[in-house]
Scaffold this motif. Structure first.
Motif: not given
Ligand SMILES: Nc1ncnc2c1ncn2[C@@H]1O[C@H](COP(=O)(O)OP(=O)(O)O)[C@@H](O)[C@H]1O
Ligand SMILES: [Mg+2]
Lengths: 319, 219
Positions: A22, B105-110, B113, B103, A10, A7, A234, A25, A18, A228-231
């Motif tokens: 998002e 996209v949901v974590s907000g990667y650029h 990346e 996974p 940033k 990680k 999201f 998008r 970002i 897969v970890g979406a809040t």
């Protein structure tokens, strides 16, 4: 296994960028999705826009009636009905006298013949009146008092004064029916407020139902995203944007429908207005009101979506 | 990495699915979870992924007691895991690339990346060049490898696989298991639920055996 590996760090700006990307998008992804099911989307938009048109139409009706009673308020003129036996010449002298009064700005004389012509034209009793040998209508003097803001007591005094002329039968304040119109308009305004609130609730429910169905169709997708970890945020974002788009489109369509309705109604309304010598012009939605309509419909779309998501997303297990 | 401390799970209408289960999985360890159908394998994995909450006991994942994780924090726990399912759980209306990217996209990667990592993950499972295809255009073995790529794209520290080879023939199963070995070799902890005794016995890893919700064999 105590701290998160990798990680990369940033910056705040980077994270914000970002985040915005998002949102953009998802905004366009939801639009694309709406276009993929044109029939369902169109049905929702149609139902919503009809509801919005009703609300907008009610709003415009109140606005126009308010304008009408507003414009009449400025002409709180007094109609002075002369005795029937009084002839034109005598009336003219009286008109000049009254005009000389300090409280009066202008006096307009409506002769027997003119009164008859108008009455024939507007009452629809033309032929019946033709049968009368002599004109039963009195001469009327339309007296405009000095100040629009003359208080009720001053006006009453002026009217008493006018009624004391021997040639005068009675004086009548045209304000009376303006007052009536104003109170009716106030009542109407409240009624429309209640109706429009109900329509807003209806829109929220219609939108909620659409989003609920959409959520059912995409249940698997929501579930996998969560795994897969979406809040929560999201997962619900695309649905919120769907609500936004459908609401916005409905607003645009409603605006078009309202324009059509006003266009169709403008001629008959202007005809009626001319009967009352009013300089009445059918009001349409101003730019601000148009933007307000679009903003409100989009907002109601978002609210409808959000209300359903609030309950339904929690039903999709696992959390 | 993972500690089960006297964990029990009771489903409201089905009784105890797990009873008093305790074990420890060291970082970088690979283990099989086995047992008859209905023994509680899936339930155990679901507890780790916080798809269910345990009724008694404690689960410590990477130093964190899962009983004390709030609903809001669940997504962040899941981002440390790579989940693999028997039915792959792929999105059939999305390309292989989009499935694997999820996974990230949901974590907000650029997106730069994301592209880089997705290709790296697909490369690892031998599917590079297939990213524009849709899942149904792939064989079962390939679909499962897409599922594995999705599980590892986030560089998880713990991979949980629930019957990953359940729908595959023996040859493909072997390949998939070999993939897991490769991840384990680079330091990832791996826990695989499977009732494929043959396959498990041919591989030399620790086996945790469940029987009616109880851990009957450990080691
Ligand atoms: N969601 C559920 N609700 C009720 N009972 C369940 C649920 N999931 C699993 N069970 C029960 O818990 C037991 C263990 O199931 P499971 O963990 O799926 O076993 P395995 O994966 O080893 O086949 C079974 O008896 C099953 O019927
Ligand atoms: Mg199972």
């Amino acid at each position: 296994m105590v701290k998160r590996q990798r990680k990369p760090q940033k910056s705040v700006i980077e994270i914000f960028k970002i985040y915005l990307l998002e949102h953009a998008r998802v905004l366009f992804a939801s639009l694309g999705r709406i276009m993929k099911t044109p029939f369902t989307s169109l049905m929702t938009v149609l139902v919503l826009s009809v509801t919005l048109t009703l609300a907008g139409g009610f709003y415009l009706m109140v606005k126009n009636i308010q304008q009408l009673s507003g414009s009449l308020e400025t002409s709180n003129q007094i109609s002075v009905f002369l005795k029937t036996k009084v002839q034109e010449r005598e009336a003219k002298t009286l008109a000049a006298t009254i005009k000389g009064l300090p409280e009066v700005v202008s006096v307009k004389l409506i002769g027997k013949r003119q009164a008859m012509e108008e009455f024939k034209a507007y009452s629809g009793f033309g032929d019946a009146l033709e049968a009368l040998d002599n004109n039963p209508l009195p001469i009327v003097l339309q007296v405009l008092p000095v100040a629009k803001s003359m208080d009720a007591a001053a006006i009453k005094r002026l009217m008493d004064k006018l009624e004391r002329y021997p040639a005068v039968d009675f004086a009548q304040l045209d304000m009376l029916w303006v007052k009536r119109l104003q109170s009716i308009s106030a009542l109407l305004q409240r009624t429309v407020m209640v109706l429009n609130s109900l329509l807003a609730v209806a829109i929220i429910f219609i939108m909620g139902n659409t989003i609920r169905l959409e959520l059912q169709n995409r249940r698997e997708e929501v579930l996998i995203a969560k795994l897969v970890g979406a809040t929560h945020a999201f997962v619900q974002r695309p649905f919120i944007y769907t609500g936004f788009w459908l609401g916005l489109f409905a607003g645009v369509l409603a605006w078009i429908l309202i324009t059509l309705v006003v266009f169709v109604l403008s001629e008959p309304v202007e005809n009626i207005a001319s009967l009352y010598q009013g300089q009445f012009e059918l009001l349409f939605l101003s730019l601000t009101e148009t933007l307000g309509l679009l903003a409100l419909s989009a907002l109601l779309g978002v609210l409808g979506a959000w209300a359903v998501l609030f309950y339904q997303l929690r039903q999709i297990r696992p959390a | 990495m993972l500690t089960f401390d006297h964990v029990s799970k009771r489903y409201p209408d089905a009784g105890d699915a797990l009873q008093n289960v305790s074990f420890y999985l060291a970082p970088g360890e690979m283990a099989f979870l086995t047992g008859h159908s209905g023994a509680g394998k899936s339930t155990l994995l679901k507890l780790i992924a916080m798809m269910e909450k345990c009724s008694r006991g404690h689960i410590i994942l990477a130093g964190k007691n899962l009983n004390r994780v709030s609903e809001r924090q669940i997504p962040y726990i899941r981002r440390q895991l790579g989940l693999i399912f028997q039915d792959y759980k792929l999105l059939l209306d999305r390309t292989v690339f989009d499935n694997v990217a999820l996974p990230l996209v949901v974590s907000g990667y650029h997106h730069h990346e994301i592209g880089r990592r997705v290709r790296a993950a697909l490369d690892k499972v031998g599917l590079l060049g297939q990213e524009k295809k849709y899942p149904l255009a792939l064989s079962g073995g390939e679909q499962q490898r897409v599922g594995i790529a999705r599980a590892v794209v986030n560089k998880p520290r713990l991979i949980l696989a629930d019957e990953p080879t359940g729908n595959l023939d023996p040859e493909l199963s072997e390949e998939v298991m070999h993939l897991f070995e490769q991840f384990q070799q680079v330091g990832v902890t791996v826990l695989i639920a499977s009732h494929d005794i043959d396959l498990i016995s041919r591989m030399n890893y620790r086996v945790l055996k469940l029987d009616h919700g109880q851990l009957v064999q450990e080691g």
